[in-house]
Design an enzyme around this catalytic site. Structure first.
Site, PDB file in Angstrom:
ATOM      1  N   SER A   8       0.833  -1.204   0.000  1.00 25.43           N
ATOM      2  CA  SER A   8       0.000   0.000   0.000  1.00 25.43           C
ATOM      3  C   SER A   8       0.870   1.258   0.000  1.00 25.43           C
ATOM      4  O   SER A   8       1.522   1.598   0.993  1.00 25.43           O
ATOM      5  CB  SER A   8      -0.932   0.018   1.207  1.00 25.43           C
ATOM      6  OG  SER A   8      -1.646   1.238   1.189  1.00 25.43           O
ATOM      7  N   HIS A  33      -0.448  -1.431  -4.273  1.00 27.22           N
ATOM      8  CA  HIS A  33      -1.839  -1.175  -3.871  1.00 27.22           C
ATOM      9  C   HIS A  33      -2.042   0.333  -3.782  1.00 27.22           C
ATOM     10  O   HIS A  33      -1.354   1.029  -3.041  1.00 27.22           O
ATOM     11  CB  HIS A  33      -2.100  -1.857  -2.524  1.00 27.22           C
ATOM     12  CG  HIS A  33      -3.514  -1.762  -2.061  1.00 27.22           C
ATOM     13  ND1 HIS A  33      -4.493  -2.625  -2.505  1.00 27.22           N
ATOM     14  CD2 HIS A  33      -4.113  -0.921  -1.190  1.00 27.22           C
ATOM     15  CE1 HIS A  33      -5.642  -2.310  -1.904  1.00 27.22           C
ATOM     16  NE2 HIS A  33      -5.441  -1.277  -1.111  1.00 27.22           N
ATOM     17  N   ASP A  35      -4.568   3.305  -3.031  1.00 28.77           N
ATOM     18  CA  ASP A  35      -5.801   3.649  -2.312  1.00 28.77           C
ATOM     19  C   ASP A  35      -6.335   5.009  -2.738  1.00 28.77           C
ATOM     20  O   ASP A  35      -5.748   6.040  -2.401  1.00 28.77           O
ATOM     21  CB  ASP A  35      -5.521   3.699  -0.806  1.00 28.77           C
ATOM     22  CG  ASP A  35      -5.336   2.321  -0.213  1.00 28.77           C
ATOM     23  OD1 ASP A  35      -6.214   1.470  -0.409  1.00 28.77           O
ATOM     24  OD2 ASP A  35      -4.302   2.092   0.453  1.00 28.77           O
ATOM     25  N   MET A  37      -9.143   7.807  -2.341  1.00 27.93           N
ATOM     26  CA  MET A  37     -10.167   8.244  -1.371  1.00 27.93           C
ATOM     27  C   MET A  37     -10.693   9.614  -1.781  1.00 27.93           C
ATOM     28  O   MET A  37      -9.901  10.500  -2.092  1.00 27.93           O
ATOM     29  CB  MET A  37      -9.549   8.341   0.022  1.00 27.93           C
ATOM     30  CG  MET A  37      -8.874   7.062   0.485  1.00 27.93           C
ATOM     31  SD  MET A  37      -8.162   7.288   2.119  1.00 27.93           S
ATOM     32  CE  MET A  37      -7.293   5.730   2.316  1.00 27.93           C
ATOM     33  N   HIS A  67      -7.556   0.403  -5.436  1.00 27.14           N
ATOM     34  CA  HIS A  67      -8.646   0.232  -4.461  1.00 27.14           C
ATOM     35  C   HIS A  67      -9.422   1.546  -4.380  1.00 27.14           C
ATOM     36  O   HIS A  67      -8.940   2.520  -3.791  1.00 27.14           O
ATOM     37  CB  HIS A  67      -8.022  -0.149  -3.105  1.00 27.14           C
ATOM     38  CG  HIS A  67      -9.007  -0.290  -1.982  1.00 27.14           C
ATOM     39  ND1 HIS A  67      -8.604  -0.349  -0.665  1.00 27.14           N
ATOM     40  CD2 HIS A  67     -10.363  -0.390  -1.967  1.00 27.14           C
ATOM     41  CE1 HIS A  67      -9.673  -0.471   0.106  1.00 27.14           C
ATOM     42  NE2 HIS A  67     -10.745  -0.501  -0.651  1.00 27.14           N
ATOM     43  N   MET A  69     -11.985   3.865  -2.950  1.00 27.26           N
ATOM     44  CA  MET A  69     -12.855   4.172  -1.808  1.00 27.26           C
ATOM     45  C   MET A  69     -13.548   5.480  -2.143  1.00 27.26           C
ATOM     46  O   MET A  69     -13.281   6.528  -1.539  1.00 27.26           O
ATOM     47  CB  MET A  69     -12.013   4.265  -0.527  1.00 27.26           C
ATOM     48  CG  MET A  69     -11.570   2.891  -0.026  1.00 27.26           C
ATOM     49  SD  MET A  69     -10.222   2.995   1.150  1.00 27.26           S
ATOM     50  CE  MET A  69      -8.846   3.046   0.013  1.00 27.26           C
ATOM     51  N   MET A 141     -12.005  -6.179   3.808  1.00 24.73           N
ATOM     52  CA  MET A 141     -11.333  -5.170   4.641  1.00 24.73           C
ATOM     53  C   MET A 141     -11.183  -5.694   6.067  1.00 24.73           C
ATOM     54  O   MET A 141     -12.141  -6.188   6.658  1.00 24.73           O
ATOM     55  CB  MET A 141     -12.137  -3.857   4.675  1.00 24.73           C
ATOM     56  CG  MET A 141     -12.220  -3.093   3.371  1.00 24.73           C
ATOM     57  SD  MET A 141     -10.628  -2.601   2.672  1.00 24.73           S
ATOM     58  CE  MET A 141      -9.960  -1.551   3.955  1.00 24.73           C
ATOM     59  N   ASP A 179      -6.983  -6.406   3.532  1.00 26.03           N
ATOM     60  CA  ASP A 179      -6.398  -5.064   3.563  1.00 26.03           C
ATOM     61  C   ASP A 179      -6.660  -4.425   4.924  1.00 26.03           C
ATOM     62  O   ASP A 179      -7.817  -4.216   5.303  1.00 26.03           O
ATOM     63  CB  ASP A 179      -7.047  -4.249   2.432  1.00 26.03           C
ATOM     64  CG  ASP A 179      -6.479  -2.851   2.284  1.00 26.03           C
ATOM     65  OD1 ASP A 179      -5.472  -2.536   2.940  1.00 26.03           O
ATOM     66  OD2 ASP A 179      -7.053  -2.073   1.500  1.00 26.03           O
TER      67      ASP A 179
HETATM   68  C1  DX5 Z   1      -7.111   1.650   4.344  1.00 28.11           C
HETATM   69  C2  DX5 Z   1      -6.391   1.272   3.090  1.00 28.11           C
HETATM   70  C3  DX5 Z   1      -5.270   0.345   3.268  1.00 28.11           C
HETATM   71  C4  DX5 Z   1      -4.124   0.837   4.137  1.00 28.11           C
HETATM   72  C5  DX5 Z   1      -3.408  -0.352   4.694  1.00 28.11           C
HETATM   73  O1  DX5 Z   1      -8.251   2.321   4.020  1.00 28.11           O
HETATM   74  O2  DX5 Z   1      -7.323   0.661   2.186  1.00 28.11           O
HETATM   75  O3  DX5 Z   1      -4.782  -0.122   2.015  1.00 28.11           O
HETATM   76  O4  DX5 Z   1      -3.242   1.656   3.448  1.00 28.11           O
HETATM   77  O5  DX5 Z   1      -2.423   0.088   5.554  1.00 28.11           O
HETATM   78  P1  DX5 Z   1      -1.872  -0.773   6.793  1.00 28.11           P
HETATM   79  O6  DX5 Z   1      -1.214  -2.005   6.210  1.00 28.11           O
HETATM   80  O7  DX5 Z   1      -0.913   0.152   7.436  1.00 28.11           O
HETATM   81  O8  DX5 Z   1      -3.054  -1.125   7.645  1.00 28.11           O
HETATM   82 ZN    ZN Z   2      -6.607  -0.376   0.408  1.00 27.16          ZN
END
Ligand code: DX5
Ligand code: ZN
Length: 219
Positions: A8, A33, A35, A37, A67, A69, A141, A179
Site C-alpha cells: 500500500s 496497492h 488507495d 479516497m 482500491h 474508496m 477489509m 487489507d
Molecule cells: C485503508 C487502506 C489500506 C491501508 C493499509 O483504508 O485501504 O490499504 O493503506 O495500511 P496498513 O497495512 O498500514 O493497515
Molecule cells: Zn486499500
C-alpha cells in the site's frame, strides 16, 4: 494457491515515489496497492489519476492494484483503466450499481475486477456477484477503510465463507485479498482462512529489511 503481496503506497515516502517503487521491486513485492479516497466515501482524501499514471511508468514488474474508496466508482473505472490500472476494486457499499460496475470493468476495460467489503458487510452480500462469473477478486477489509496503520480486525469467518462459496461455484479461481493491519503476526490468520493476496502498508514500509518482511507475508 500462491500468496501475493500488494504494497500500500499510502505508507510510502511521497516525496520519493520512484525510489520507493525500486525498493518494492527489490523486495519481490508483486503489486502496488493504490488507495483512492474521495473524502466522501471515507473521511480522508488521498491521490488519484495523475499519480497513478506516473506510478505505472515507474513500475516495471508490479501490477497496479487500485482500491477505489469513492462514492461513484462507475463514473471513473474507464479513467483508471486508461491511467494504467491492472486491477480495479470498488466497494459494494458505494452508490454505484454493483452489477453494472462489475460488468463495465469486465467488458469495457482491460482490468481485472475486484469487489471490496467493509468489516460490517456480511460474506453473503458478495455471493450473487461471484455468480456473475466476472469477478477476479474479493477484497475483505480488515479495518474500516480510510487510513493506514490501524488495528487488524479478525475477519476469518467471513474469508472462510467466501472461499467456500467460491469453491462451490468453482468455475474459476477467485482471489481473496485482505487489507488493513496485515503484518507477520496477522498474516497467518488470514492465510489460514483462505486469503491469498495480502495488502500491507505500514508494516512493509517501516520494516528494516523489507525483503524479509515480504517473505514472512508470502510463506
Ligand atoms: C485503508 C487502506 C489500506 C491501508 C493499509 O483504508 O485501504 O490499504 O493503506 O495500511 P496498513 O497495512 O498500514 O493497515
Ligand atoms: Zn486499500
Amino acid at each position: 494457491m500462491a500468496n501475493f503481496v500488494s504494497a500500500s503506497i499510502l505508507s510510502a515516502d511521497m516525496l520519493n515515489l520512484e525510489s520507493e517503487i525500486r525498493r518494492l521491486e527489490k523486495a519481490d513485492v508483486n503489486m502496488v496497492h493504490f488507495d483512492v479516497m474521495d473524502g466522501v466515501f471515507v473521511n480522508n482524501i488521498s491521490f488519484g489519476i495523475p499519480v497513478l499514471e506516473k506510478l505505472g511508468k515507474a513500475s516495471r514488474y508490479m501490477e497496479l492494484d487500485v482500491h477505489l474508496m469513492i462514492t461513484d466508482p462507475l463514473r471513473y473505472v474507464k479513467a483508471f483503466d486508461k491511467a494504467g490500472a491492472d486491477i480495479i476494486t470498488f466497494h459494494i457499499e458505494s452508490e454505484s450499481d454493483t452489477a453494472e460496475t462489475i460488468r463495465t470493468i469486465y467488458e469495457e476495460t482491460d482490468c481485472n475486477a475486484g469487489l471490496a467489503i467493509k468489516p460490517d458487510t456480511p460474506a453473503e452480500a458478495v455471493f450473487p456477484y461471484i455468480d456473475m462469473g466476472m469477478l477476479d477478486m474479493i477484497l475483505v477489509m480488515t479495518v474500516e477503510p480510510g487510513f493506514g496503520g490501524q488495528q487488524f480486525m479478525d475477519m476469518s469467518e467471513k474469508i472462510r465463507k467466501i472461499r467456500e462459496y467460491a469453491d462451490i461455484v468453482g468455475e474459476y479461481e477467485l482471489d481473496i485479498e485482505v487489507d488493513g493491519g496485515i503484518n507477520a503476526e496477522t498474516a497467518p490468520i488470514v492465510k489460514n482462512a483462505g486469503a491469498n493476496i495480502l495488502v500491507s502498508g505500514s508494516y512493509l514500509f517501516r520494516a528494516d529489511d523489507m525483503k524479509s518482511a515480504v517473505e514472512k507475508l508470502k510463506k
